[in-house]
Design an enzyme around this catalytic site. Structure first.
Site, short mmCIF file in Angstrom:
data_model
loop_
_atom_site.label_atom_id
_atom_site.label_comp_id
_atom_site.label_asym_id
_atom_site.label_seq_id
_atom_site.Cartn_x
_atom_site.Cartn_y
_atom_site.Cartn_z
N LYS A 187 12.25 27.95 -74.43
CA LYS A 187 13.33 28.92 -74.58
C LYS A 187 14.55 28.48 -73.79
O LYS A 187 14.47 28.23 -72.59
CB LYS A 187 12.92 30.31 -74.11
CG LYS A 187 14.01 31.35 -74.45
CD LYS A 187 13.79 32.69 -73.77
CE LYS A 187 14.61 32.87 -72.53
NZ LYS A 187 16.08 32.94 -72.75
N ALA A 242 14.02 35.72 -58.46
CA ALA A 242 13.57 37.03 -58.95
C ALA A 242 12.85 36.89 -60.28
O ALA A 242 11.75 37.44 -60.47
CB ALA A 242 14.76 37.97 -59.09
N THR A 243 13.43 36.14 -61.20
CA THR A 243 12.79 35.97 -62.51
C THR A 243 11.53 35.11 -62.38
O THR A 243 10.53 35.36 -63.06
CB THR A 243 13.78 35.39 -63.53
OG1 THR A 243 14.92 36.25 -63.60
CG2 THR A 243 13.18 35.30 -64.92
N GLU A 262 10.97 26.18 -60.63
CA GLU A 262 12.07 25.55 -59.91
C GLU A 262 13.14 26.63 -59.75
O GLU A 262 13.76 27.03 -60.73
CB GLU A 262 12.57 24.34 -60.69
CG GLU A 262 13.26 23.32 -59.81
CD GLU A 262 14.75 23.49 -59.83
OE1 GLU A 262 15.25 24.22 -58.94
OE2 GLU A 262 15.39 22.93 -60.71
N CYS A 296 21.41 24.64 -58.50
CA CYS A 296 20.37 25.29 -57.69
C CYS A 296 20.35 24.73 -56.27
O CYS A 296 20.03 25.44 -55.33
CB CYS A 296 19.01 25.14 -58.34
SG CYS A 296 18.65 23.45 -58.79
N GLU A 393 21.82 33.42 -52.62
CA GLU A 393 22.36 32.41 -53.52
C GLU A 393 23.50 33.03 -54.34
O GLU A 393 23.31 34.03 -55.01
CB GLU A 393 21.26 31.92 -54.46
CG GLU A 393 21.74 30.86 -55.43
CD GLU A 393 20.61 30.25 -56.24
OE1 GLU A 393 19.82 31.00 -56.83
OE2 GLU A 393 20.54 29.01 -56.29
#
Ligand code: NAP
Ligand code: MG
Length: 492
Positions: A187, A242-243, A262, A296, A393
């Protein structure tokens, strides 16, 4: 709506953009016919709509991947390697179109998007080479036994990728997974599905068997169907912490599928007073403002040793103000827009929070007064370590800068985080560099460089920055194979 559309790029060139779901090597409509709009963040205008995968579509993609697995995973590994090499060649052949799609959909400068395409081809070619070099083992485990250990593919893998490096993140995911013999349901992020769908056409063109790679566009809930699917054996995710937590929970609650994550970061970039200051300024600037800060491992917390603090701050301000912001298709542009309005709003709210908390804006601190989601490169000084802008972040062109005195103090500051993805160390003293590198709790330490990747070097996080590694040997062997022991009792 058809599943392949004519699209005109901002540079006036037209091309065929697949907008269907890519299942069994065909671009198909979603079962319920649902679509969603995809935007150009420089203009805030819709480029096209793509079909959205619902649960039934994910099921079809899993059916296809399952049906393809046996032959792909246990067939001739040299064939897998050859196909991956052919795909790498095709990506290079279509480099200009792919880079243009990436620039218009993600907003990154064309010059950087071209590098992304090259890195994607390099990654896929590298893993093409691994396909027939995945060795098992024979271990002495007692007289009267013959025990061999195979490395086998895991099966159908779900992969969920973010929007900051759409094509490159696809390459990092599919390269090792396919080389090892897995099949895939991937996805893309809702805001950036276009380059992956274009690449899917190339996957088909070079002759990958149907069902080996399936790509579904969709929102978070499509990712949720994948991570909780009972017939998907592994989920690889890149995105927010969080996800990532959701993904792991879904994996646990469904079939305990294997998980690699990651996730986010708040990486320290440490500048000692014995460094080459001008070079350190370059790497600090690139460390945070590259890709509009949507990285990231961005070096989002800069720590500078006291004696050079004022000089460094002045130089970094001057350097940041020289970054050319604007149209991604202009060859001089260094920084394009943020990828979505949502992201722009998040960044502005962090800036607001920093100002309200008493941090001093050295430069930037606001949106650019033009269409598109552009944010001025921003530096905050006079921060305290408990501020949200130092802790969380931001994922945008916003950096904090803090003064330190001693080596021990800066190690402590650097490690005072929930994350642990990367860090930078700038010094000409090799002893100090190695000492500090060994003490920082992060998966990657860059010494006198930053954002410096290689497809043979594993990348991933300590702490809440993730689980597992991508790239290198670990990125295929640990992430996409599992060991099987065959223990044979000899009749002697
Ligand atoms: P996100 O929610 O983590 O999105 C990453 C991917 O996960 C996207 O494909 C997303 O789909 C999908 N997703 C969302 N909810 C899901 C769920 N419940 N189950 C499975 N998949 C799901 O990140 P975001 O909302 O786009 O960005 C939020 C923050 O994440 C950023 O501000 C940044 O701090 C961080 N981030 C980190 C990275 C990284 O490289 N580590 C990359 C991107 C963002 P949709 O796109 O449809 O939501
Ligand atoms: Mg989201």
């Amino acid at each position: 709506m058809a599943t392949i559309l004519d699209v005109t790029l901002p540079n006036g060139k037209s091309y065929k953009q697949p907008v269907g779901l890519f299942i069994n090597n065909e671009f198909v409509k979603s079962q319920d016919g649902k679509t969603f709009g995809v935007e150009n963040p420089s203009t805030e205008k819709q480029i096209v709509s793509v079909y959205e995968a619902g649960e039934a579509d994910v099921d079809l993609a899993v059916d296809a991947a399952e049906a393809a697995f046996e032959k792909w995973g246990f067939g001739d590994s040299t064939v897998r390697g050859r196909l991956l090499n052919d795909l790498a060649d095709k990506l290079e052949e279509h480099s200009e179109t792919l880079a243009s799609i990436e620039s218009s959909n993600n907003g990154k400068p064309l010059s950087l998007a071209r590098i992304d395409v090259q890195l994607s081809a390099d990654c896929i070619r590298n893993y093409g080479g691994w396909a027939n070099k995945i060795y098992g083992d024979v271990v002495d485990s007692g007289e009267g036994y013959f025990n061999y250990i195979r490395r086998e593919p895991i099966g159908v893998c779900g992969q969920v990728i973010p929007w900051n490096f759409p094509l490159l993140m696809m390459a990092w995911k599919i390269g090792p997974a396919l080389a090892a013999g897995n099949t895939i349901v991937l996805k893309t992020a809702e805001s950036t599905p276009l380059s992956a769908l274009y690449a899917a056409n190339l996957v088909k063109e070079v002759g990958f068997p149907p069902g080996v790679l399936n790509i579904v566009s969709g929102y978070g809930k499509t990712g949720q169907y994948i991570s909780s699917h009972m017939r998907i054996k592994k989920i690889a995710f890149t995105g927010s912490t969080a996800t990532g937590r959701h993904v792991m929970r879904s994996a646990a609650a469904s079939n305990l599928k294997k998980v690699t994550l990651e996730l986010g970061g708040k990486s320290p970039n440490i500048v000692f007073d014995d460094c080459d200051v001008d070079k350190a300024v370059e790497f600090a600037n690139m460390g945070i403002y590259f890709n509009s800060g949507e990285v990231c491992c961005a070096g989002s917390r800069i720590y500078v040793q006291e004696s050079i603090y004022e000089t460094f701050l002045e130089k970094l301000k001057a350097r940041a103000e020289k970054n050319v912001l604007g149209d991604p298709f202009d060859e001089n542009t260094f920084q394009g827009p943020q990828t979505s309005r949502l992201q722009l709003d998040r960044i502005l709210s962090y800036i607001d929070d920093g100002i309200k908390g008493g941090a001093r804006v050295i430069t930037g601190g606001k949106r650019v007064d033009r269409e598109g989601y552009f944010v001025h490169p921003t530096i905050f000084a006079d921060v305290t370590e408990d501020m949200k802008i130092v802790k969380e972040e931001i994922f945008g062109p916003v950096v904090t800068i803090t003064k330190f005195n001693t080596v021990d103090e800066v190690i402590k500051l650097a490690n005072d985080t929930d994350y642990g993805l990367a860090a930078g160390v700038h010094t000409t003293n090799i002893n100090k560099a190695i000492h500090v590198a060994n003490r920082i709790r992060a998966g990657t330490i860059w010494v006198n460089t930053y954002n410096d990747f290689h497809h043979n070097i594993p990348f991933g996080g300590f702490n809440q920055s993730g689980i597992g590694r991508e790239l290198g040997k670990e990125g295929i062997s640990e992430a996409y194979t599992q060991s099987k022991s065959v223990r044979i009792k000899l009749d002697i």
